[in-house]
Motif scaffolding. Structure first.
Motif, PDB file in Angstrom:
ATOM      1  N   ASN A   1     -62.907  24.964 -17.628  1.00  0.00           N
ATOM      2  CA  ASN A   1     -62.133  25.060 -16.381  1.00  0.00           C
ATOM      3  C   ASN A   1     -61.651  23.678 -15.948  1.00  0.00           C
ATOM      4  O   ASN A   1     -62.097  22.662 -16.511  1.00  0.00           O
ATOM      5  CB  ASN A   1     -62.979  25.709 -15.259  1.00  0.00           C
ATOM      6  CG  ASN A   1     -64.277  24.972 -15.038  1.00  0.00           C
ATOM      7  OD1 ASN A   1     -64.270  23.839 -14.601  1.00  0.00           O
ATOM      8  ND2 ASN A   1     -65.397  25.600 -15.378  1.00  0.00           N
TER       9      ASN A   1
ATOM     10  N   THR B   1     -62.216  22.091 -13.202  1.00  0.00           N
ATOM     11  CA  THR B   1     -63.228  21.299 -12.483  1.00  0.00           C
ATOM     12  C   THR B   1     -64.059  20.508 -13.492  1.00  0.00           C
ATOM     13  O   THR B   1     -64.261  19.298 -13.330  1.00  0.00           O
ATOM     14  CB  THR B   1     -64.143  22.229 -11.654  1.00  0.00           C
ATOM     15  OG1 THR B   1     -63.316  23.106 -10.891  1.00  0.00           O
ATOM     16  CG2 THR B   1     -65.042  21.441 -10.742  1.00  0.00           C
TER      17      THR B   1
ATOM     18  N   THR C   1     -56.570  17.616  -1.153  1.00  0.00           N
ATOM     19  CA  THR C   1     -56.598  18.138  -2.523  1.00  0.00           C
ATOM     20  C   THR C   1     -57.465  19.385  -2.510  1.00  0.00           C
ATOM     21  O   THR C   1     -57.979  19.786  -1.470  1.00  0.00           O
ATOM     22  CB  THR C   1     -57.167  17.101  -3.523  1.00  0.00           C
ATOM     23  OG1 THR C   1     -57.175  17.659  -4.850  1.00  0.00           O
ATOM     24  CG2 THR C   1     -58.596  16.672  -3.180  1.00  0.00           C
ATOM     25  N   PHE C   2     -57.604  20.027  -3.690  1.00  0.00           N
ATOM     26  CA  PHE C   2     -58.551  21.141  -3.780  1.00  0.00           C
ATOM     27  C   PHE C   2     -59.955  20.562  -3.886  1.00  0.00           C
ATOM     28  O   PHE C   2     -60.173  19.508  -4.484  1.00  0.00           O
ATOM     29  CB  PHE C   2     -58.205  22.023  -4.989  1.00  0.00           C
ATOM     30  CG  PHE C   2     -59.133  23.186  -5.171  1.00  0.00           C
ATOM     31  CD1 PHE C   2     -59.325  24.101  -4.151  1.00  0.00           C
ATOM     32  CD2 PHE C   2     -59.838  23.358  -6.354  1.00  0.00           C
ATOM     33  CE1 PHE C   2     -60.208  25.166  -4.301  1.00  0.00           C
ATOM     34  CE2 PHE C   2     -60.710  24.428  -6.519  1.00  0.00           C
ATOM     35  CZ  PHE C   2     -60.895  25.331  -5.492  1.00  0.00           C
TER      36      PHE C   2
ATOM     37  N   ALA D   1     -62.384  20.975  -5.712  1.00  0.00           N
ATOM     38  CA  ALA D   1     -62.916  20.666  -7.044  1.00  0.00           C
ATOM     39  C   ALA D   1     -62.793  19.181  -7.380  1.00  0.00           C
ATOM     40  O   ALA D   1     -63.654  18.630  -8.079  1.00  0.00           O
ATOM     41  CB  ALA D   1     -62.183  21.490  -8.100  1.00  0.00           C
ATOM     42  N   THR D   2     -61.747  18.529  -6.904  1.00  0.00           N
ATOM     43  CA  THR D   2     -61.562  17.098  -7.188  1.00  0.00           C
ATOM     44  C   THR D   2     -62.747  16.331  -6.594  1.00  0.00           C
ATOM     45  O   THR D   2     -63.328  15.443  -7.226  1.00  0.00           O
ATOM     46  CB  THR D   2     -60.251  16.578  -6.551  1.00  0.00           C
ATOM     47  OG1 THR D   2     -59.212  17.531  -6.764  1.00  0.00           O
ATOM     48  CG2 THR D   2     -59.845  15.246  -7.129  1.00  0.00           C
TER      49      THR D   2
ATOM     50  N   VAL E   1     -54.177  12.898  -7.617  1.00  0.00           N
ATOM     51  CA  VAL E   1     -53.897  14.308  -7.871  1.00  0.00           C
ATOM     52  C   VAL E   1     -52.384  14.497  -7.781  1.00  0.00           C
ATOM     53  O   VAL E   1     -51.775  14.085  -6.803  1.00  0.00           O
ATOM     54  CB  VAL E   1     -54.595  15.201  -6.812  1.00  0.00           C
ATOM     55  CG1 VAL E   1     -54.344  16.677  -7.102  1.00  0.00           C
ATOM     56  CG2 VAL E   1     -56.082  14.903  -6.756  1.00  0.00           C
TER      57      VAL E   1
ATOM     58  N   ALA F   1     -54.104  19.498 -12.401  1.00  0.00           N
ATOM     59  CA  ALA F   1     -54.283  20.959 -12.321  1.00  0.00           C
ATOM     60  C   ALA F   1     -53.026  21.679 -11.844  1.00  0.00           C
ATOM     61  O   ALA F   1     -52.786  22.821 -12.200  1.00  0.00           O
ATOM     62  CB  ALA F   1     -55.453  21.284 -11.391  1.00  0.00           C
ATOM     63  N   GLN F   2     -52.218  20.984 -11.039  1.00  0.00           N
ATOM     64  CA  GLN F   2     -51.045  21.655 -10.435  1.00  0.00           C
ATOM     65  C   GLN F   2     -49.717  21.139 -10.999  1.00  0.00           C
ATOM     66  O   GLN F   2     -48.667  21.501 -10.481  1.00  0.00           O
ATOM     67  CB  GLN F   2     -51.082  21.438  -8.916  1.00  0.00           C
ATOM     68  CG  GLN F   2     -52.364  21.940  -8.285  1.00  0.00           C
ATOM     69  CD  GLN F   2     -52.373  21.871  -6.766  1.00  0.00           C
ATOM     70  OE1 GLN F   2     -51.364  21.587  -6.136  1.00  0.00           O
ATOM     71  NE2 GLN F   2     -53.518  22.132  -6.171  1.00  0.00           N
TER      72      GLN F   2
ATOM     73  N   SER G   1     -55.817  22.576 -15.368  1.00  0.00           N
ATOM     74  CA  SER G   1     -56.541  23.811 -15.070  1.00  0.00           C
ATOM     75  C   SER G   1     -55.688  24.983 -15.543  1.00  0.00           C
ATOM     76  O   SER G   1     -54.475  25.000 -15.317  1.00  0.00           O
ATOM     77  CB  SER G   1     -56.766  23.941 -13.560  1.00  0.00           C
ATOM     78  OG  SER G   1     -57.088  25.290 -13.233  1.00  0.00           O
TER      79      SER G   1
ATOM     80  N   TYR H   1     -56.601  28.072 -14.542  1.00  0.00           N
ATOM     81  CA  TYR H   1     -56.935  29.151 -13.611  1.00  0.00           C
ATOM     82  C   TYR H   1     -55.717  30.098 -13.580  1.00  0.00           C
ATOM     83  O   TYR H   1     -54.565  29.627 -13.568  1.00  0.00           O
ATOM     84  CB  TYR H   1     -57.219  28.553 -12.225  1.00  0.00           C
ATOM     85  CG  TYR H   1     -57.489  29.579 -11.169  1.00  0.00           C
ATOM     86  CD1 TYR H   1     -58.666  30.315 -11.184  1.00  0.00           C
ATOM     87  CD2 TYR H   1     -56.560  29.827 -10.158  1.00  0.00           C
ATOM     88  CE1 TYR H   1     -58.911  31.277 -10.218  1.00  0.00           C
ATOM     89  CE2 TYR H   1     -56.795  30.794  -9.185  1.00  0.00           C
ATOM     90  CZ  TYR H   1     -57.977  31.512  -9.230  1.00  0.00           C
ATOM     91  OH  TYR H   1     -58.213  32.472  -8.284  1.00  0.00           O
TER      92      TYR H   1
ATOM     93  N   TYR I   1     -53.553  23.094   1.939  1.00  0.00           N
ATOM     94  CA  TYR I   1     -54.927  23.502   2.212  1.00  0.00           C
ATOM     95  C   TYR I   1     -55.148  23.472   3.720  1.00  0.00           C
ATOM     96  O   TYR I   1     -54.617  22.586   4.382  1.00  0.00           O
ATOM     97  CB  TYR I   1     -55.901  22.543   1.508  1.00  0.00           C
ATOM     98  CG  TYR I   1     -55.762  22.673  -0.009  1.00  0.00           C
ATOM     99  CD1 TYR I   1     -56.358  23.721  -0.688  1.00  0.00           C
ATOM    100  CD2 TYR I   1     -54.991  21.766  -0.720  1.00  0.00           C
ATOM    101  CE1 TYR I   1     -56.206  23.849  -2.066  1.00  0.00           C
ATOM    102  CE2 TYR I   1     -54.831  21.902  -2.097  1.00  0.00           C
ATOM    103  CZ  TYR I   1     -55.439  22.947  -2.760  1.00  0.00           C
ATOM    104  OH  TYR I   1     -55.256  23.076  -4.108  1.00  0.00           O
TER     105      TYR I   1
HETATM  106  C1  LIG Z   1     -56.019  19.874  -7.693  1.00  0.00           C
HETATM  107  C2  LIG Z   1     -57.013  20.733  -8.410  1.00  0.00           C
HETATM  108  N1  LIG Z   1     -58.036  20.142  -9.054  1.00  0.00           N
HETATM  109  C3  LIG Z   1     -58.942  20.864  -9.723  1.00  0.00           C
HETATM  110  C4  LIG Z   1     -58.866  22.234  -9.785  1.00  0.00           C
HETATM  111  C5  LIG Z   1     -59.954  22.985 -10.468  1.00  0.00           C
HETATM  112  O1  LIG Z   1     -59.533  23.797 -11.487  1.00  0.00           O
HETATM  113  P1  LIG Z   1     -60.368  25.103 -11.896  1.00  0.00           P
HETATM  114  O2  LIG Z   1     -60.180  26.115 -10.845  1.00  0.00           O
HETATM  115  O3  LIG Z   1     -59.770  25.485 -13.213  1.00  0.00           O
HETATM  116  O4  LIG Z   1     -61.788  24.680 -12.044  1.00  0.00           O
HETATM  117  C6  LIG Z   1     -57.796  22.902  -9.151  1.00  0.00           C
HETATM  118  C7  LIG Z   1     -57.573  24.367  -9.210  1.00  0.00           C
HETATM  119  O5  LIG Z   1     -58.197  25.258  -8.988  1.00  0.00           O
HETATM  120  C8  LIG Z   1     -56.855  22.126  -8.424  1.00  0.00           C
HETATM  121  O6  LIG Z   1     -55.834  22.711  -7.781  1.00  0.00           O
END
Ligand SMILES: Cc1ncc(COP(=O)(O)O)c(C=O)c1O
Length: 371
Positions: free
Chosen positions: A59, A61, A85-86, A88-89, A132, A161-162, A183, A185, A315
């Motif tokens: 994934n 993350t 950011t999301f 996960a970062t 990001v 990821a985006q 990513s 996803y 977000y």
């Molecule tokens: C900016 C960003 N970083 C990391 C991730 C993490 O990716 P994943 O959901 O595949 O773990 C995402 C997406 O979900 C994301 O939008």
């Protein structure tokens, strides 16, 4: 008819007849972890993105986590990252026991702000940086951010990821990166049939490390060079993603068209600001991002939903607003004015592969009713 925020079935219906026999073959050959389809995907990604090395993983993350490890981030080190950011970062930094140093974003392009990054460096001397490429474009000052990090010997991990399909200076945005992440996803621009991710790298040494660390740190089947992770892709997802990769030109065309429609259609609306790529950057149409003067984002989204428009807020809160940020010893640099204001006001209209112009028009009309 309601307009969904995203409808993955438009792409799935286009590729399903090709995916099914590939999946049958995976079952017949028990191609469940790794295998030739994964290797093919890594090659396709390297070619499409103009990067020398690609390692797939479980994934996006994990991809950030192992990329940080590859550049030497360890417990107690400080890592700068944007406050918008999301999660996960942020998580990737915190999972390594490193200290997140949150930096505000730029008011114009909403990406990591270079001036804030510089003043955060003066104040906190961080050891690495994550930028990001958010929302489907990148920073107007990408080259300067890369140069700033290079001059100070700060490893720069680019969370991509985006940003699949984003172009700068006529080439894929990640082509000139040292190390970056993807990513897959399902809702991403190139989305899989389950979670998936990848690390892209300029150096063969990083590739060797990432390949090992994503596979329990193996040096041989039962010998280990590192304490690693189990973060691998299998044939089922790779078969799907290989077919999706064939659709990249169509995906880009459709998403960019939708993004451009909203921008053009709302251009003369004084109370609406539609964000987008800076000059010289070609967006991928991942997200429509707008704010409405005098309105909170949630208010707008609630009204749009009532009107049958699947709007979202990417977000609604910054990283520093999350309770676990405190436990991670997070350093918050500056007043975070831009990221906090953006989270309060951001609205995303529907945008996905296959969205029709009449659906975009319906979303626009509903928005104009609301403001
Ligand atoms: C900016 C960003 N970083 C990391 C991730 C993490 O990716 P994943 O959901 O595949 O773990 C995402 C997406 O979900 C994301 O939008």
């Amino acid at each position: 008819m309601p307009v969904p925020f995203i409808d993955l079935s438009r792409l799935v219906s286009r590729i399903r007849e090709d995916v099914l026999p590939a999946w049958t073959e995976c079952l017949d050959k028990c191609e469940f972890v790794g295998g030739p389809r994964v290797a093919t995907l890594e090659k396709k990604l390297a070619t499409t993105l103009g990067v020398p090395h690609v390692v797939s993983c479980a994934n996006g993350t994990d991809a950030v986590l192992v990329a940080l490890q590859a550049v030497g981030v360890k417990r107690g080190m400080k890592v700068a990252l944007p406050n918008l950011t999301f999660w996960a970062t942020f998580e990737a930094v915190a999972q390594l026991g490193a200290i997140p140093v949150l930096v505000d974003v730029n008011e114009t392009d909403l990406q990591l702000d270079l001036d804030q990054l510089k003043s955060a460096y003066d104040a906190h001397r961080f050891d690495a940086v994550i930028m990001v490429h958010l929302y489907g474009w990148t920073s107007a000052r990408l080259g300067e951010i890369r140069a700033f990090c290079k001059e100070r010997k700060l490893p720069l991990v680019e969370d991509g990821a985006q940003c699949f399909g984003v172009e700068t200076c006529g080439e894929p945005v990640l082509a000139a990166s040292q190390i970056a992440t993807l990513s897959f996803y399902p809702a991403k621009v190139v989305g899989g049939a389950m979670d998936g991710g990848a690390v892209t790298m300029a150096s063969a040494e990083h590739e060797k490390f990432v390949r090992s660390i994503c596979n329990h740190g193996r040096s041989d089947h039962y010998s280990y060079a590192h304490v690693g992770w189990n973060s691998r892709m299998g044939g089922i997802n790779a078969a799907f993603l290989n077919r999706v990769m064939d659709e990249v030109p169509a995906i880009m065309e459709s998403r960019r068209k939708g993004a451009a429609f909203y921008r053009a259609r709302l251009a003369d609306q004084k109370k609406i600001r539609v964000y987008g790529p800076p000059d010289g950057v070609v967006e991928n149409g991942y997200l429509n991002v707008l704010t409405v003067e005098g309105k909170k984002g949630q208010e707008v989204v609630d009204a749009l939903k009532k009107a049958g428009i699947g709007a979202a807020r990417t977000y609604p809160e910054t990283m520093d607003a999350q309770p676990p940020a405190k436990d991670a010893g997070t350093i918050v640099h500056g007043d975070m004015k831009v990221s906090r204001a953006m989270c309060e006001r951001v609205v995303n209209l529907p945008l996905f592969y296959g969205i029709r112009e009449d659906e975009c028009e319906q979303a626009v009309r509903a928005l104009l009713e609301v403001i």
